[in-house]
Write a protein that holds these residues in place. Sequence first.
Motif, PDB file in Angstrom:
ATOM      1  N   GLN A 219     -12.492  19.956  -4.533  1.00 26.31           N
ATOM      2  CA  GLN A 219     -11.935  21.215  -4.993  1.00 26.31           C
ATOM      3  C   GLN A 219     -10.775  20.922  -5.956  1.00 26.31           C
ATOM      4  OE1 GLN A 219     -13.409  24.160  -4.114  1.00 26.31           O
ATOM      5  NE2 GLN A 219     -14.884  22.804  -3.094  1.00 26.31           N
ATOM      6  N   PRO A 220     -10.876  21.376  -7.226  1.00 35.03           N
ATOM      7  CA  PRO A 220      -9.868  21.002  -8.230  1.00 35.03           C
ATOM      8  C   PRO A 220      -8.430  21.325  -7.837  1.00 35.03           C
ATOM      9  CG  PRO A 220     -11.773  21.998  -9.285  1.00 35.03           C
ATOM     10  CD  PRO A 220     -11.971  22.159  -7.809  1.00 35.03           C
ATOM     11  N   GLN A 221      -8.204  22.447  -7.165  1.00 38.86           N
ATOM     12  CA  GLN A 221      -6.840  22.849  -6.843  1.00 38.86           C
ATOM     13  C   GLN A 221      -6.408  22.452  -5.429  1.00 38.86           C
ATOM     14  OE1 GLN A 221      -4.672  24.052  -9.118  1.00 38.86           O
ATOM     15  NE2 GLN A 221      -6.387  23.598 -10.509  1.00 38.86           N
ATOM     16  N   ARG A 222      -7.311  21.883  -4.676  1.00 44.39           N
ATOM     17  CA  ARG A 222      -6.963  21.464  -3.317  1.00 44.39           C
ATOM     18  C   ARG A 222      -6.145  20.168  -3.372  1.00 44.39           C
ATOM     19  NH1 ARG A 222     -11.272  19.951   1.547  1.00 44.39           N
ATOM     20  NH2 ARG A 222      -9.786  18.742   2.801  1.00 44.39           N
ATOM     21  N   VAL A 223      -5.270  20.011  -2.410  1.00 42.13           N
ATOM     22  CA  VAL A 223      -4.447  18.808  -2.325  1.00 42.13           C
ATOM     23  C   VAL A 223      -5.067  17.838  -1.317  1.00 42.13           C
ATOM     24  CG1 VAL A 223      -2.187  17.876  -1.689  1.00 42.13           C
ATOM     25  CG2 VAL A 223      -2.355  20.020  -2.982  1.00 42.13           C
ATOM     26  N   TYR A 224      -5.202  16.583  -1.736  1.00 41.96           N
ATOM     27  CA  TYR A 224      -5.788  15.539  -0.887  1.00 41.96           C
ATOM     28  C   TYR A 224      -4.776  14.411  -0.705  1.00 41.96           C
ATOM     29  CZ  TYR A 224     -10.215  17.838  -2.071  1.00 41.96           C
ATOM     30  OH  TYR A 224     -11.219  18.758  -2.229  1.00 41.96           O
ATOM     31  N   ARG A 225      -4.925  13.696   0.425  1.00 39.19           N
ATOM     32  CA  ARG A 225      -4.081  12.512   0.625  1.00 39.19           C
ATOM     33  C   ARG A 225      -4.919  11.262   0.410  1.00 39.19           C
ATOM     34  NH1 ARG A 225       0.746  10.960   1.869  1.00 39.19           N
ATOM     35  NH2 ARG A 225       1.461  13.068   2.426  1.00 39.19           N
ATOM     36  N   GLY A 226      -4.426  10.398  -0.474  1.00 41.95           N
ATOM     37  CA  GLY A 226      -5.101   9.148  -0.753  1.00 41.95           C
ATOM     38  C   GLY A 226      -4.229   7.958  -0.419  1.00 41.95           C
ATOM     39  N   VAL A 227      -4.829   6.771  -0.475  1.00 43.25           N
ATOM     40  CA  VAL A 227      -4.099   5.520  -0.288  1.00 43.25           C
ATOM     41  C   VAL A 227      -4.612   4.512  -1.310  1.00 43.25           C
ATOM     42  CG1 VAL A 227      -5.685   4.774   1.551  1.00 43.25           C
ATOM     43  CG2 VAL A 227      -3.448   3.682   1.310  1.00 43.25           C
ATOM     44  N   SER A 228      -3.692   3.840  -1.962  1.00 48.21           N
ATOM     45  CA  SER A 228      -4.009   2.842  -2.984  1.00 48.21           C
ATOM     46  C   SER A 228      -2.913   1.789  -2.985  1.00 48.21           C
ATOM     47  CB  SER A 228      -4.083   3.481  -4.384  1.00 48.21           C
ATOM     48  OG  SER A 228      -4.929   4.593  -4.422  1.00 48.21           O
ATOM     49  N   SER A 229      -3.117   0.748  -3.768  1.00 48.11           N
ATOM     50  CA  SER A 229      -2.042  -0.221  -3.956  1.00 48.11           C
ATOM     51  C   SER A 229      -0.956   0.403  -4.827  1.00 48.11           C
ATOM     52  CB  SER A 229      -2.576  -1.478  -4.635  1.00 48.11           C
ATOM     53  OG  SER A 229      -2.878  -1.222  -5.996  1.00 48.11           O
ATOM     54  N   ALA A 230       0.254  -0.104  -4.685  1.00 50.52           N
ATOM     55  CA  ALA A 230       1.358   0.377  -5.513  1.00 50.52           C
ATOM     56  C   ALA A 230       1.075   0.140  -6.986  1.00 50.52           C
ATOM     57  CB  ALA A 230       2.657  -0.310  -5.095  1.00 50.52           C
ATOM     58  N   TYR A 231       0.333  -0.909  -7.300  1.00 50.45           N
ATOM     59  CA  TYR A 231      -0.014  -1.219  -8.682  1.00 50.45           C
ATOM     60  C   TYR A 231      -0.869  -0.107  -9.286  1.00 50.45           C
ATOM     61  CZ  TYR A 231      -2.072  -3.670 -12.677  1.00 50.45           C
ATOM     62  OH  TYR A 231      -2.481  -4.014 -13.944  1.00 50.45           O
TER      63      TYR A 231
ATOM     64  N   LEU B 194       0.833  -1.197   0.000  1.00 49.35           N
ATOM     65  CA  LEU B 194       0.000   0.000   0.000  1.00 49.35           C
ATOM     66  C   LEU B 194       0.869   1.249   0.000  1.00 49.35           C
ATOM     67  CD1 LEU B 194      -2.845  -0.811   2.573  1.00 49.35           C
ATOM     68  CD2 LEU B 194      -2.870  -1.043   0.091  1.00 49.35           C
ATOM     69  N   MET B 195       0.389   2.264  -0.727  1.00 45.29           N
ATOM     70  CA  MET B 195       1.113   3.525  -0.825  1.00 45.29           C
ATOM     71  C   MET B 195       0.182   4.682  -0.479  1.00 45.29           C
ATOM     72  SD  MET B 195       4.190   2.643  -1.866  1.00 45.29           S
ATOM     73  CE  MET B 195       4.860   4.206  -2.413  1.00 45.29           C
ATOM     74  N   SER B 196       0.695   5.626   0.316  1.00 45.08           N
ATOM     75  CA  SER B 196      -0.002   6.869   0.623  1.00 45.08           C
ATOM     76  C   SER B 196       0.603   7.967  -0.249  1.00 45.08           C
ATOM     77  CB  SER B 196       0.168   7.196   2.106  1.00 45.08           C
ATOM     78  OG  SER B 196      -0.281   8.499   2.394  1.00 45.08           O
ATOM     79  N   TYR B 197      -0.236   8.935  -0.670  1.00 46.60           N
ATOM     80  CA  TYR B 197       0.260   9.943  -1.609  1.00 46.60           C
ATOM     81  C   TYR B 197      -0.597  11.203  -1.551  1.00 46.60           C
ATOM     82  CZ  TYR B 197      -3.584   7.802  -4.216  1.00 46.60           C
ATOM     83  OH  TYR B 197      -4.816   7.293  -4.575  1.00 46.60           O
ATOM     84  N   LEU B 198      -0.063  12.279  -2.089  1.00 45.04           N
ATOM     85  CA  LEU B 198      -0.797  13.538  -2.243  1.00 45.04           C
ATOM     86  C   LEU B 198      -1.163  13.728  -3.710  1.00 45.04           C
ATOM     87  CD1 LEU B 198       1.275  15.966   0.046  1.00 45.04           C
ATOM     88  CD2 LEU B 198      -0.888  14.819   0.583  1.00 45.04           C
ATOM     89  N   ILE B 199      -2.361  14.297  -3.941  1.00 43.30           N
ATOM     90  CA  ILE B 199      -2.826  14.509  -5.309  1.00 43.30           C
ATOM     91  C   ILE B 199      -3.793  15.685  -5.341  1.00 43.30           C
ATOM     92  CG2 ILE B 199      -4.758  12.883  -5.092  1.00 43.30           C
ATOM     93  CD1 ILE B 199      -4.168  12.063  -8.026  1.00 43.30           C
ATOM     94  N   LYS B 200      -3.750  16.437  -6.422  1.00 39.36           N
ATOM     95  CA  LYS B 200      -4.701  17.532  -6.597  1.00 39.36           C
ATOM     96  C   LYS B 200      -6.078  16.975  -6.963  1.00 39.36           C
ATOM     97  CE  LYS B 200      -1.988  21.586  -7.955  1.00 39.36           C
ATOM     98  NZ  LYS B 200      -1.800  22.598  -9.030  1.00 39.36           N
ATOM     99  N   GLY B 201      -7.128  17.722  -6.584  1.00 41.08           N
ATOM    100  CA  GLY B 201      -8.490  17.298  -6.874  1.00 41.08           C
ATOM    101  C   GLY B 201      -8.734  17.073  -8.356  1.00 41.08           C
ATOM    102  N   GLU B 202      -8.204  17.945  -9.206  1.00 38.24           N
ATOM    103  CA  GLU B 202      -8.429  17.810 -10.642  1.00 38.24           C
ATOM    104  C   GLU B 202      -7.799  16.529 -11.193  1.00 38.24           C
ATOM    105  OE1 GLU B 202      -6.839  21.315 -12.379  1.00 38.24           O
ATOM    106  OE2 GLU B 202      -4.739  20.863 -11.894  1.00 38.24           O
TER     107      GLU B 202
END
Length: 559
Positions: free
Chosen positions: A508-520, A439-447
């Motif tokens: 929010q398209p420009q807001r940064v969110y933290r998600g979690v997904s598989s590395a795949y 599992l990987m945690s990451y930051l991503i923009k809403g858009e």
Amino acid sequence: MTYSLYLAHINDTHSHFEPTLVHFEVTINQEVYQVDAYCGGYARFATAVKQHQDLAKQNNSSSLFLHAGDSFQGSLYFSQFKGEANAHLLNLMSVDAMTIGNHEFDLGNAPVSKFVDQVNFPCLAGNMDLSQEDQQKHLPLAPNNNLYYYNNELAIANYLLKPLGDQQLAIVGITHDQMHNIGCPDADCHFLNAIKTTQATVKHLKQQGVNHIIILSHLGYDGDIALAKAVTGISVIVGGHSHTLTGDFKHLGLASTGNSGQWQNECLILQAGKHAESIGLSCLHFDKNGKVIKLEGGTQFLIDDNWQAKQNGQMVCNETRRLISDYLATAPGLLKCSDDQQISEIINQQYRPVVEQMKSQVVTMLSQPLRHSRMPNKELPNGSEIAPLICQGFYQASAAKHPTDFALHNAGGVRVSLKAGPLSKADICGRLLPFEITLMSYLIKGEDLAMAIEGAINNATNNGLMGTGDGSFPYFFKLRYSYQAHKPLGQRVSQIQLEEEQGWQALQPQRVYRGVSSAYTLAGKEGYDALLNSWDHHDLELSMSDSFVAFASSKQYLV
């Protein structure tokens, strides 16, 4: 003059060391019966290969035992022992060569490098270009002496040569050239076009006077057909990846290619199914120019006498069982085979005890069945009942280390539905989430998150593009959305909301969110390209199954 070769081959074994239950359907005197038999397994493979090799010696012929890739993943044996048990058992089975499949790369390059170092046979990936590999990183691939990868100096695949009478037989390993879309190789590991690499290599071999050429492929059956049509001069393609049964198995109620489907452009194509249920056992006869002029044998399901037969759900009587037994004894594609004692003892003593312990370890209870469908349908309008719970497990694992906004998982990463009753660790790690991916945690923009959702659904539904299958369909925890297939590309996903402390809030398209997904998934596979725009990646040091075991263990009843 003709040349004979006794060829044994397997593919997509996916750590199924023990026999696998196979459902056959046979017709005797116009009556249809269902026969359930445990087939294959590594101990039976070893016996069958030894018998085949002994037959070759008796007939003064050459013999080969080849593996067409995807030894990794698929069972509790891999989740617990990774590639170590695979290497140990394949070494004992005297494999002559193996092509590296896409699932070998599920955990990156390091486990592949370790596996190649552990095995005593050549590993082939002739279209894998390592010219840009970082040699200072942990366990690089290039220094492994028994790894046959792309030869940049000659612009061909490195290949093996074996004696075949007074001729030489070349074995060229070609793996999937879309590896970065379907596997998780390191970024400095590149895969070149399979057809172009094979064309150059076959041309080189012909110039060296080598006419007998086997391509050990992990391209899938359709890829093998395309390769055979594009490249003249291949004698045989021994393939994997698509789990195809080449030959005719209609009499056993199984889908297969039919005998005519095995030949393309005077090239014989062979593939032996999946999950160590079956093995290819053939004698090939070649002319001096490398063309196969006669094929004897084919794929065999290795069975024993411990099978059951039913008709309309009822066990058959003894007289009918004798009829079925006589039929199975002579039916093409079935071979009665005993276990190799050494391999059987190693599995039972070194590896099975850990698996049995997991089977007895009840994690939680299910008060009702949980059904899994990759995509919503009439019966399950909201889609999978399990995938959102798995996402909740991802979220719990991530939230323990980082403030997390959502969890995402692709439908294809969930493998089975679950029955009501006790749910064991073995059920989770061996059946529900058998792919050992971190599992990987990451930051991503809403858009970018919005683009990833649409890309995954477009891929799953082939909406405006050639998708790779419905396994890409996305499931979430703490996120919901609307998808309208009729709208233009880029505008199909709307009303995206995330659940926050104050309730459901619009993305929010420009807001940064933290998600979690598989590395795949995070690697941008199967329509998730927009996830490549994420950053601040953190390895949670938990596999998908680890997180779900922890999540389910915290609840007396999961549902």
